[in-house]
Structures are given as structure tokens and as C-alpha cells.
Design a protein around this motif. Structure first.
Motif, short mmCIF file in Angstrom:
data_model
loop_
_atom_site.label_atom_id
_atom_site.label_comp_id
_atom_site.label_asym_id
_atom_site.label_seq_id
_atom_site.Cartn_x
_atom_site.Cartn_y
_atom_site.Cartn_z
N ILE A 108 0.90 -1.16 0.00
CA ILE A 108 0.00 0.00 0.00
C ILE A 108 0.93 1.21 0.00
O ILE A 108 1.53 1.56 1.03
N MET A 109 1.10 1.79 -1.18
CA MET A 109 2.10 2.85 -1.37
C MET A 109 1.51 4.17 -0.88
O MET A 109 0.74 4.80 -1.59
N ASP A 110 1.86 4.57 0.32
CA ASP A 110 1.21 5.75 0.90
C ASP A 110 2.25 6.80 1.32
O ASP A 110 3.37 6.46 1.66
N TYR A 131 -0.79 -1.21 -4.64
CA TYR A 131 -2.06 -0.49 -4.60
C TYR A 131 -1.77 0.91 -5.13
O TYR A 131 -1.20 1.74 -4.44
N ALA A 132 -2.15 1.15 -6.38
CA ALA A 132 -1.78 2.42 -7.03
C ALA A 132 -2.90 3.45 -6.95
O ALA A 132 -2.64 4.66 -6.89
N PHE A 133 -4.16 2.98 -6.97
CA PHE A 133 -5.28 3.93 -6.99
C PHE A 133 -6.53 3.20 -6.50
O PHE A 133 -6.93 2.19 -7.10
N SER A 134 -7.12 3.70 -5.42
CA SER A 134 -8.28 3.01 -4.84
C SER A 134 -9.58 3.57 -5.40
O SER A 134 -9.60 4.66 -5.98
N ASN A 138 -10.08 6.87 -4.09
CA ASN A 138 -9.21 7.93 -4.61
C ASN A 138 -9.86 8.74 -5.74
O ASN A 138 -9.42 9.85 -6.05
N ARG A 197 -10.70 12.45 -4.99
CA ARG A 197 -9.71 13.54 -4.91
C ARG A 197 -9.98 14.57 -6.01
O ARG A 197 -10.82 14.36 -6.87
N ARG A 211 2.73 -1.41 4.35
CA ARG A 211 2.14 -0.08 4.16
C ARG A 211 3.14 0.95 4.64
O ARG A 211 3.65 0.88 5.76
N ARG A 217 -3.70 0.91 8.52
CA ARG A 217 -5.04 0.45 8.12
C ARG A 217 -4.97 -0.14 6.72
O ARG A 217 -4.00 0.06 6.00
N SER A 223 -7.40 0.41 4.33
CA SER A 223 -8.01 1.30 3.35
C SER A 223 -8.69 0.52 2.21
O SER A 223 -8.48 0.82 1.03
C1 IPE Z 1 -4.61 4.00 0.14
O1 IPE Z 1 -4.06 5.25 0.44
C2 IPE Z 1 -4.78 3.84 -1.34
C3 IPE Z 1 -3.55 3.71 -2.11
C4 IPE Z 1 -2.34 3.66 -1.62
C5 IPE Z 1 -3.72 3.63 -3.53
P1 IPE Z 1 -4.99 6.49 0.83
O2 IPE Z 1 -4.07 7.59 1.19
O3 IPE Z 1 -5.95 6.75 -0.23
O4 IPE Z 1 -5.76 5.92 2.11
P2 IPE Z 1 -6.38 6.68 3.36
O5 IPE Z 1 -7.24 7.77 2.82
O6 IPE Z 1 -5.25 7.18 4.17
O7 IPE Z 1 -7.14 5.62 4.07
#
Ligand code: IPE
Ligand code: IPE
Ligand code: MG
Length: 242
Positions: A16-18, A60-63, A66, A69, A189, A195, A197
Motif C-alpha cells: 500500500i504505497m502511501d 495499490y496504485a489507486f483506490s 481515490n 480527490r 504499508r 489500516r 483502506s
Molecule cells: C490508500 O491510500 C490507497 C492507495 C495507496 C492507492 P490512501 O491515502 O488513499 O488511504 P487513506 O485515505 O489514508 O485511508
């Protein structure tokens, strides 16, 4: 799976690339600059995973969420994914990377879908590692689309009651978009959030989790190596007593 040195290697690593936005903001840059820099972290992780014998690296590139946004940010990310696929295709072919995209493909721009199809077709027989990008994906969406398929199969079956009663976990898994792909052994993550997500809800049922405060654009090969080493130390019990 064991490496040559006897180290336990995850077959499937998922990330989960955050933290792209925060990385940019810390540097006084626009949020999107963080997404751009994040592409380098994808390359680094892919190399480290491939060199260590990981068979699947998923990102996880785009949920689904997302999409909420700003239009500018969503447009930038879609374009960045499009350009990166075209840029990386030679690298995938030279390094035996099979490229796969999973998610709600119908929601993506046509031009992006065309690039995805081309990259998936060209790299389909590459054997060293499979790289999966989850785009417009969410775990609940995946479970719901599988449930709809099952309901429709039940309706069409000669004995719906017997069909429903006979359903097994494997029947459900085989309708998720990840059908045929082993569940992730390790879910990483970045950015300190702890989490899911709405990520791999079904598939992550027994994954090991690794949370790091490092922001995605700073996640380099050494960070990936550390995560793999931590995984090797984990004791997976699956509810049993050892
Ligand atoms: C999770 O990150 C989705 C991706 C990495 C693609 P978000 O930044 O969107 O998640 P939240 O809003 O912190 O839960
Ligand atoms: C992850 O970084 C990339 C996507 C979710 C597309 P973010 O854009 O969520 O960065 P932060 O969490 O706002 O720092
Ligand atoms: Mg985020």
C-alpha cells in the motif's frame, strides 16, 4: 518458499504505497511531485523483489475512494500511470517482468486501457516476476462483483438450491479479480498509517503486515530488503499450535 541461503521468502509481496502527498508537502512541493517521485520507489522495490526470488509484487496504485480527490490530482495520477507503463515496457521485457493490472477497468480512460492491454499482452509470457498494479480497486468492490457473478450462476443453474449449498471458498476466490494469483504473504504499508483502506480484504485474511513510517517516495531497495528480512523472522501459525 526458501532462498538458496535458506531464508524464508514471501511468494507474493503487496504494498500500500502511501505518503506521496506528505513527502511533497514536507519539501514545499505540489502533492503530485510526490506521485512522480514514487515511480522510482516502484522500480527499486521491483528490482529488490525480483533479485530475492519473490514471484509476485502487487501495488495499490489507486483506490476506488481515490476518485474522490481533486480532478487535477486524479488526472495527474492517470497520466502518470499511462506514461510510466509506456516508459517501463522495455524494462519489463528485458527483465522478465509480467505486467498485470487489476481493478475496475471499465472506469479507466480508454487511452490508459489501451496502454494496459498492450503491456499485458506483450509481457504475458515473461517468467521472472509478475508485477500487479491495482488501479480503481477496492476490496469491497471485488467481493461484490464476485458475489454478483455467483448469484447470476445460481440463477442459471438447474438446481439453484443445491448450487448455493455446494459453494466452497475456492468457488468464491475464483471469481475475485485475483483468481489464480496466490494470496499476499506480506502486505507492506508505508507512511505510518496502520489500516487496510479497503485493500485486499478477502485475500489478505492471513497476510503478515509490515508497517513503516517511511514515506513511499523514500522507500528504496534497502527499505524493501528490511521488510523481507522482517518477514523471514515471522512465525506464521494459521491458527494452529506449533
Ligand atoms: C490508500 O491510500 C490507497 C492507495 C495507496 C492507492 P490512501 O491515502 O488513499 O488511504 P487513506 O485515505 O489514508 O485511508
Ligand atoms: C499515496 O500517497 C498515493 C495514492 C493514494 C494515489 P497519498 O497521495 O495518499 O499521500 P498522502 O497520504 O496524502 O501523504
Ligand atoms: Mg495517503
Amino acid at each position: 518458499m526458501q532462498s538458496e541461503e535458506g531464508k524464508r521468502i514471501p511468494r507474493h509481496v503487496s504494498i500500500i504505497m502511501d505518503g506521496n502527498g506528505r513527502w511533497a508537502q514536507e519539501k514545499g512541493l505540489e502533492r503530485v511531485q510526490g506521485h512522480l517521485r514514487g515511480v522510482q520507489s516502484v522500480r527499486d522495490s521491483l528490482k529488490e523483489c525480483a533479485d530475492n526470488g519473490v514471484e509476485y509484487l502487487s501495488l495499490y496504485a489507486f483506490s476506488t475512494e481515490n476518485w474522490g480527490r481533486s480532478k487535477e490530482e486524479v488526472g495527474y495520477i492517470m497520466q502518470l500511470i499511462f506514461k510510466s507503463i509506456l516508459n517501463e515496457l522495455d524494462n519489463f521485457m528485458a527483465n522478465g517482468v509480467r505486467f498485470v493490472v487489476l481493478g475496475n477497468r471499465a472506469s479507466l480512460p480508454d487511452i490508459l486501457n489501451e496502454a494496459i492491454d498492450k503491456a499485458m499482452e506483450m509481457s504475458a509470457n515473461n517468467k521472472r516476476i509478475t508485477m500487479i498494479l491495482f488501479i480503481s480497486y477496492s476490496g469491497k468492490w471485488d467481493i461484490l462483483q464476485a458475489a454478483k457473478q455467483l448469484a447470476s450462476k445460481a440463477l442459471k443453474s438447474v438446481d439453484p438450491k443445491a448450487y448455493i449449498e455446494g459453494l466452497k471458498e475456492e468457488d468464491f476466490s475464483s471469481l475475485l479479480v485475483t483468481a489464480g494469483i496466490p494470496d499476499p504473504d506480506l502486505i507492506i504499508r508505508t507512511s505510518g498509517e496502520q489500516r487496510l483502506s479497503n485493500y485486499l480484504l478477502w485475500q489478505g485474511a492471513y497476510s503478515e503486515f509490515y508497517f513503516t513510517k517511511v514515506l513511499w517516495p523514500d522507500f528504496d531497495r534497502a527499505c524493501m530488503k528490511e521488510a523481507l528480512e522482517e518477514y523471514a523472522r515471522r512465525d506464521r501459525r494459521y491458527g494452529k499450535v506449533k
